[in-house]
Scaffold this motif. Structure first.
Motif, PDB file in Angstrom:
ATOM      1  N   GLY A  90       1.100  -1.240   0.122  1.00 28.03           N
ATOM      2  CA  GLY A  90       0.091   0.018  -0.081  1.00 28.03           C
ATOM      3  C   GLY A  90       1.006   1.654  -0.460  1.00 28.03           C
ATOM      4  O   GLY A  90       0.675   2.255   0.100  1.00 28.03           O
ATOM      5  N   GLN A  91       2.230   1.354  -0.284  1.00 23.52           N
ATOM      6  CA  GLN A  91       2.974   2.444   0.034  1.00 23.52           C
ATOM      7  C   GLN A  91       3.742   2.716  -1.011  1.00 23.52           C
ATOM      8  O   GLN A  91       3.889   1.563  -2.099  1.00 23.52           O
ATOM      9  CB  GLN A  91       4.545   1.745   1.430  1.00 23.52           C
ATOM     10  N   ASP A 121      13.404   5.494 -14.551  1.00 19.84           N
ATOM     11  CA  ASP A 121      12.805   5.785 -12.902  1.00 19.84           C
ATOM     12  C   ASP A 121      11.453   6.580 -13.068  1.00 19.84           C
ATOM     13  O   ASP A 121      11.349   7.073 -13.777  1.00 19.84           O
ATOM     14  CB  ASP A 121      14.009   6.355 -12.354  1.00 19.84           C
ATOM     15  N   GLY A 122      10.608   6.365 -12.105  1.00 17.62           N
ATOM     16  CA  GLY A 122       9.456   6.329 -11.871  1.00 17.62           C
ATOM     17  C   GLY A 122       9.435   6.004 -10.585  1.00 17.62           C
ATOM     18  O   GLY A 122       9.900   5.772  -9.335  1.00 17.62           O
ATOM     19  N   LEU A 123       7.925   6.609 -10.269  1.00 17.29           N
ATOM     20  CA  LEU A 123       7.292   6.699  -9.075  1.00 17.29           C
ATOM     21  C   LEU A 123       5.639   5.588  -8.778  1.00 17.29           C
ATOM     22  O   LEU A 123       5.132   5.862 -10.253  1.00 17.29           O
ATOM     23  CB  LEU A 123       7.155   7.770  -8.417  1.00 17.29           C
ATOM     24  N   CYS A 124       5.388   4.391  -8.923  1.00 19.07           N
ATOM     25  CA  CYS A 124       4.847   3.956  -7.848  1.00 19.07           C
ATOM     26  C   CYS A 124       3.671   4.364  -6.772  1.00 19.07           C
ATOM     27  O   CYS A 124       4.392   3.936  -5.985  1.00 19.07           O
ATOM     28  CB  CYS A 124       4.392   2.265  -8.266  1.00 19.07           C
ATOM     29  N   VAL A 125       2.708   5.081  -6.667  1.00 18.54           N
ATOM     30  CA  VAL A 125       1.757   4.806  -5.980  1.00 18.54           C
ATOM     31  C   VAL A 125       0.667   3.785  -5.627  1.00 18.54           C
ATOM     32  O   VAL A 125      -0.538   4.181  -6.649  1.00 18.54           O
ATOM     33  CB  VAL A 125       0.829   6.471  -5.463  1.00 18.54           C
ATOM     34  N   PRO A 152       5.749  11.130   0.235  1.00 15.09           N
ATOM     35  CA  PRO A 152       4.633  11.490   0.785  1.00 15.09           C
ATOM     36  C   PRO A 152       3.422  12.842   0.430  1.00 15.09           C
ATOM     37  O   PRO A 152       3.137  12.609   0.531  1.00 15.09           O
ATOM     38  CB  PRO A 152       4.507  11.620   2.469  1.00 15.09           C
ATOM     39  N   ILE A 153       4.125  13.664   0.159  1.00 14.60           N
ATOM     40  CA  ILE A 153       3.623  14.546  -0.834  1.00 14.60           C
ATOM     41  C   ILE A 153       2.432  14.645  -2.234  1.00 14.60           C
ATOM     42  O   ILE A 153       1.403  14.240  -2.595  1.00 14.60           O
ATOM     43  CB  ILE A 153       4.123  15.958  -1.069  1.00 14.60           C
ATOM     44  N   LEU A 154       3.499  13.781  -3.518  1.00 18.60           N
ATOM     45  CA  LEU A 154       2.910  13.044  -4.595  1.00 18.60           C
ATOM     46  C   LEU A 154       1.983  12.313  -3.746  1.00 18.60           C
ATOM     47  O   LEU A 154       1.333  11.930  -4.780  1.00 18.60           O
ATOM     48  CB  LEU A 154       3.862  12.689  -5.574  1.00 18.60           C
ATOM     49  N   GLU A 155       2.815  11.491  -3.186  1.00 17.75           N
ATOM     50  CA  GLU A 155       1.472  10.292  -2.942  1.00 17.75           C
ATOM     51  C   GLU A 155      -0.274  10.672  -2.630  1.00 17.75           C
ATOM     52  O   GLU A 155      -0.580  10.518  -3.460  1.00 17.75           O
ATOM     53  CB  GLU A 155       1.964   9.182  -1.636  1.00 17.75           C
ATOM     54  N   THR A 156      -0.369  12.036  -1.902  1.00 17.55           N
ATOM     55  CA  THR A 156      -1.115  12.728  -1.719  1.00 17.55           C
ATOM     56  C   THR A 156      -1.904  13.670  -2.630  1.00 17.55           C
ATOM     57  O   THR A 156      -3.502  12.638  -2.971  1.00 17.55           O
ATOM     58  CB  THR A 156      -1.306  13.836  -0.707  1.00 17.55           C
ATOM     59  N   ASN A 226      -1.985   8.942   4.489  1.00 17.59           N
ATOM     60  CA  ASN A 226      -1.447   9.509   5.467  1.00 17.59           C
ATOM     61  C   ASN A 226      -1.341  10.637   5.752  1.00 17.59           C
ATOM     62  O   ASN A 226      -2.912  11.563   5.574  1.00 17.59           O
ATOM     63  CB  ASN A 226       0.625   9.899   4.342  1.00 17.59           C
ATOM     64  N   THR A 227      -0.263  11.653   6.574  1.00 15.16           N
ATOM     65  CA  THR A 227      -1.240  12.006   7.496  1.00 15.16           C
ATOM     66  C   THR A 227      -1.472  13.878   6.704  1.00 15.16           C
ATOM     67  O   THR A 227      -2.234  14.637   7.125  1.00 15.16           O
ATOM     68  CB  THR A 227      -0.178  12.698   8.926  1.00 15.16           C
ATOM     69  N   ILE A 228      -0.780  13.877   5.561  1.00 19.90           N
ATOM     70  CA  ILE A 228      -0.641  15.052   4.884  1.00 19.90           C
ATOM     71  C   ILE A 228      -2.264  15.663   3.755  1.00 19.90           C
ATOM     72  O   ILE A 228      -2.832  16.301   3.642  1.00 19.90           O
ATOM     73  CB  ILE A 228       0.199  15.300   4.062  1.00 19.90           C
ATOM     74  N   GLN A 229      -2.895  13.422   3.679  1.00 13.88           N
ATOM     75  CA  GLN A 229      -3.585  14.041   2.683  1.00 13.88           C
ATOM     76  C   GLN A 229      -4.955  14.252   3.727  1.00 13.88           C
ATOM     77  O   GLN A 229      -5.852  14.976   3.676  1.00 13.88           O
ATOM     78  CB  GLN A 229      -3.717  12.570   2.189  1.00 13.88           C
TER      79      GLN A 229
END
Length: 242
Positions: A90-91, A121-125, A152-156, A226-229
């Motif tokens: 989930g992360q 390269d990349g990011l998976c959410v 966590p910011i981009l995740e939000t 997350n807490t940011i969201q």
């Protein structure tokens, strides 16, 4: 969190909420991702390879055309380590963090060929919701500049955009009414102002454990990753003010 960053994110999420078309949502999301070096974006469900064509689950295809054609022709979905990991965790994770010792030769081939098409390269959410197949928001590029505190910011933003797209495509309803307790508002207000949990505990005269428990309750109430969201959602709903 830096107050300037918090204000920028709050504005971005507000614009996503105000979007009336999927294109407007995607414009906001791409605008947030681009400064980090992300040039390509795919938002899709991740059904089991045995249940049928996975591409029917795609919400947005921003991959290079040649790469997606090659990916489909080579049946890479069954070997894609990012898809496999996103189904299980989930992360969010960065591609470079995939250990070569933990993935198969076929999976290494997928990543190597992706790099040849400009996805180095990349990011998976990952996005996991009740009664739905797992989904993922994946952003990639030739070279990304991403610090751990950025994730966590981009995740939000990615999860918020994903849910907005589902809503605009008829996959979600109105937001339910949620009420925070006075203490939850106090804790979240200080967190949104950039205070750490230890600082909030001292300010309010409570233990850090109690602070963390309140934050956990808030995340659960808002169904936040997350807490940011959670803080962003609280501002959007008028529960707290930045």
């Amino acid at each position: 969190m830096n107050l300037k960053v918090f204000a920028t994110l709050t504005d971005a999420l507000a614009r996503i909420d105000a979007a009336v078309t999927p294109a407007q949502v995607l414009e906001e999301l791409v605008g947030i991702l681009r400064p980090f070096g992300f040039r390509h974006l795919l938002i899709t469900g991740l059904p089991s390879p045995q249940v049928g064509p996975w591409q029917r689950e795609i919400l947005y295809d921003g991959w290079p055309v040649e790469w997606l054609e090659h990916y489909l022709a080579s049946e890479h979905f069954t070997q894609d380590p990012c898809a496999s990991r996103s189904r299980l965790v989930g992360q969010p994770f960065v591609w470079r963090d995939l250990s070569p010792k933990e993935i198969t030769t076929g999976q290494l081939r997928v990543m190597g060929e992706a790099a040849e098409f400009g996805l180095r390269d990349g990011l998976c959410v990952p996005v996991h919701e009740p009664r739905r197949v797992p989904s993922v928001v994946t952003a990639a590029g030739e070279r990304i500049e991403l610090l751990p505190e950025d994730v966590p910011i981009l995740e939000t933003v990615c999860v918020h955009a994903y849910r907005a797209l589902r809503r605009l495509n008829g996959g979600g309803g109105q937001s339910p009414q949620i009420n925070l307790t006075d203490r939850e508002r106090q804790v979240l207000t200080w967190i949104a102002a950039g205070k750490a949990a230890e600082d909030v505990a001292c300010i309010l005269g409570i233990s850090r454990f109690t602070v963390e428990r309140h934050l956990s309750n808030v995340r659960e109430k808002f169904d936040a990753v997350n807490t940011i969201q959670a803080a962003m959602e609280a501002v959007r709903r008028g529960e707290i003010y930045p």
